[in-house]
Each structure stands twice: as C-alpha cells, then as structure tokens.
Scaffold this motif. Structure first.
Motif, PDB file in Angstrom:
ATOM      1  N   ALA A 175       0.841  -1.203   0.000  1.00  0.00           N
ATOM      2  CA  ALA A 175       0.000   0.000   0.000  1.00  0.00           C
ATOM      3  C   ALA A 175       0.877   1.254   0.000  1.00  0.00           C
ATOM      4  O   ALA A 175       0.578   2.258  -0.676  1.00  0.00           O
ATOM      5  N   LEU A 176       1.996   1.190   0.748  1.00  0.00           N
ATOM      6  CA  LEU A 176       2.894   2.339   0.781  1.00  0.00           C
ATOM      7  C   LEU A 176       3.558   2.549  -0.559  1.00  0.00           C
ATOM      8  O   LEU A 176       3.746   3.688  -1.022  1.00  0.00           O
ATOM      9  N   ASP A 202       2.290   1.709  -3.491  1.00  0.00           N
ATOM     10  CA  ASP A 202       1.301   2.269  -4.416  1.00  0.00           C
ATOM     11  C   ASP A 202       1.105   3.762  -4.179  1.00  0.00           C
ATOM     12  O   ASP A 202       1.010   4.565  -5.129  1.00  0.00           O
ATOM     13  N   HIS A 203       1.045   4.140  -2.899  1.00  0.00           N
ATOM     14  CA  HIS A 203       0.873   5.574  -2.601  1.00  0.00           C
ATOM     15  C   HIS A 203       2.107   6.381  -3.042  1.00  0.00           C
ATOM     16  O   HIS A 203       1.993   7.485  -3.582  1.00  0.00           O
ATOM     17  N   LYS A 260       2.008   7.013  -6.754  1.00  0.00           N
ATOM     18  CA  LYS A 260       1.126   8.126  -7.130  1.00  0.00           C
ATOM     19  C   LYS A 260       1.822   9.474  -6.876  1.00  0.00           C
ATOM     20  O   LYS A 260       1.740  10.406  -7.691  1.00  0.00           O
ATOM     21  N   VAL A 261       2.509   9.555  -5.744  1.00  0.00           N
ATOM     22  CA  VAL A 261       3.223  10.801  -5.442  1.00  0.00           C
ATOM     23  C   VAL A 261       4.338  11.058  -6.465  1.00  0.00           C
ATOM     24  O   VAL A 261       4.565  12.190  -6.923  1.00  0.00           O
ATOM     25  N   LEU A 277       6.083  11.873   2.214  1.00  0.00           N
ATOM     26  CA  LEU A 277       5.420  10.771   2.913  1.00  0.00           C
ATOM     27  C   LEU A 277       5.697  10.753   4.400  1.00  0.00           C
ATOM     28  O   LEU A 277       4.989  10.083   5.158  1.00  0.00           O
TER      29      LEU A 277
END
Length: 223
Positions: free
Chosen positions: A179-180, A182-183, A186-187, A208
């Motif tokens: 999940a990290l 993927d985030h 996006k960033v 982050l």
C-alpha cells in the motif's frame, strides 16, 4: 605700526585731504564752475590720484607714471594757485580752459588705468639641470662555496600488503508494504507531471514522512 602712530597718520590725512579739497573747490569756483560742479572737481582729482597709486602698486609702467604726474600736478597746482600766486578775482583764460577740460581728461585717465591689461607674472625659473650621477658598478657579491648536500636518507623498507578487511554483512532491505509503494508511486507520478523529472529520495521522504532508508528503497523500486 603701533595704534597711536596709525591714529596720528589718520588725523594728518584727514586734515591734509580737507585742505586740498577746499583749495580745489575754491580754484574751480574762481574759474567759473559754480554749485555742485565746484564740489565735484576736488573729488575727481583725488579719485584719479588714488586710482593711479593703486595701479602703481601692481604696474610701474610709463602710462601709470604719466597719469600719476597729471593727477599730482592738478592737485599740487591747485593748492599753490590758491596761495596768492594767482588773482582769484581775475582768473586767466588758460586756467579757465584747464579747469573746464579737466573732467574729460580725468575720465580718460581713469578709463585707461582700469582697462589696461595687468602685467603678466614673471615665469617661474626653470629648475637647474641635474647632471646624472656616474654609473658605479656595484661591488661583486662575495662568492660562497656551496654547502655539501646532506646524505640521502635510506628508503624505508616496503611495507607488507595489508590483509583484506572482511566485508561487513549488509543489513537486509526494509520490507516495503504494497500500500505504501502504491501511494509512493502516485506521489512520484504527480511529481513527474509537475516537474518533468523523477522524484528523489529527499522529496519522497518529505512528502510521505517516512525514514530516509525506506524512502531510498521505494525510490529504487520505482526507478
């Protein structure tokens, strides 16, 4: 000059000036100049004399001396004429002519004295020529014998090669939560869209709020 002497000279100048002024006035009046004209003659004679004396202080030319003699004769002659030499009741015609022509003569003299060029200052003397000093050969420097070279130091014995240091075991890479990642992707995509370049470790760590080693691992995986 002491103050008392200056006072005496001033009193003497006032008395002499007043007497000369009165004699010039009486002569001009006797020669037919009445009213204010008789009083103007003494002024013109004395002013011309003062102007000439001032000019003589800076220029002792023939012109200055000529007008000095004219003003002196006019002042001295008027004083002598009133001493009984001439009959002031029957002034001769030549004296009347001189008195009548004096204003033009005084005006001409004053104008010439004022507008005549000032004498040029003497040029400064040229400095005396200095003869160049003869060339003197400097004394030869004392010859010194070269110092003997110090004996070369013996070269140190070659050192034995150092034993290789065993490599430290690398720490295992931190686990990356999906999940990290993927985030972070996006960033990174948003950063590439705005700036046109890939995101770096410091920017991702700041965005982050994660440790630096974790941000570096994510950047390496996204590259």
């Amino acid at each position: 000059m002491p103050l008392k002497i200056r006072a005496v000279v001033l009193v003497l100048a006032v008395i002499a000036g007043a007497l000369s002024f009165a004699h010039l006035h009486d002569l001009a009046q006797a020669a037919g100049q009445t009213g204010w004209k008789a009083w103007a003659y003494p002024v013109s004679v004395d002013l011309l004399l003062v102007c000439v004396l001032h000019r003589l202080r800076a220029d002792r030319s023939v012109t200055a001396w000529f007008w000095f003699l004219i003003a002196l004769v006019a002042s001295l002659g008027a004083n002598i004429a009133t001493a009984g030499v001439l009959d002031l009741e029957h002034v001769p015609a030549w004296l009347r002519i001189l008195v009548a022509g004096w204003p033009a003569l005084a005006f001409l003299g004053g104008t010439l004295l004022v507008h005549s060029p000032n004498p040029t200052a003497d040029p400064a003397p040229a400095p005396p020529a200095t003869t160049p000093a003869p060339d003197i050969d400097p004394e030869p420097a004392p010859t010194t014998e070269p110092e003997p070279l110090a004996p070369a130091e013996p070269e140190p014995e070659s050192l034995a090669p150092a034993e290789p240091v065993p490599a430290l075991p690398q720490a295992p890479a931190p686990a990356l939560p999906p999940a990290l990642v993927d985030h972070a992707r996006k960033v990174a995509d948003d950063h590439r869209t705005r700036t046109g370049s890939a995101i770096d470790t410091a920017t991702l760590r700041a965005r982050l709020g994660i440790p630096e080693d974790l941000a570096g691992a994510i950047v390496a995986q996204l590259a």
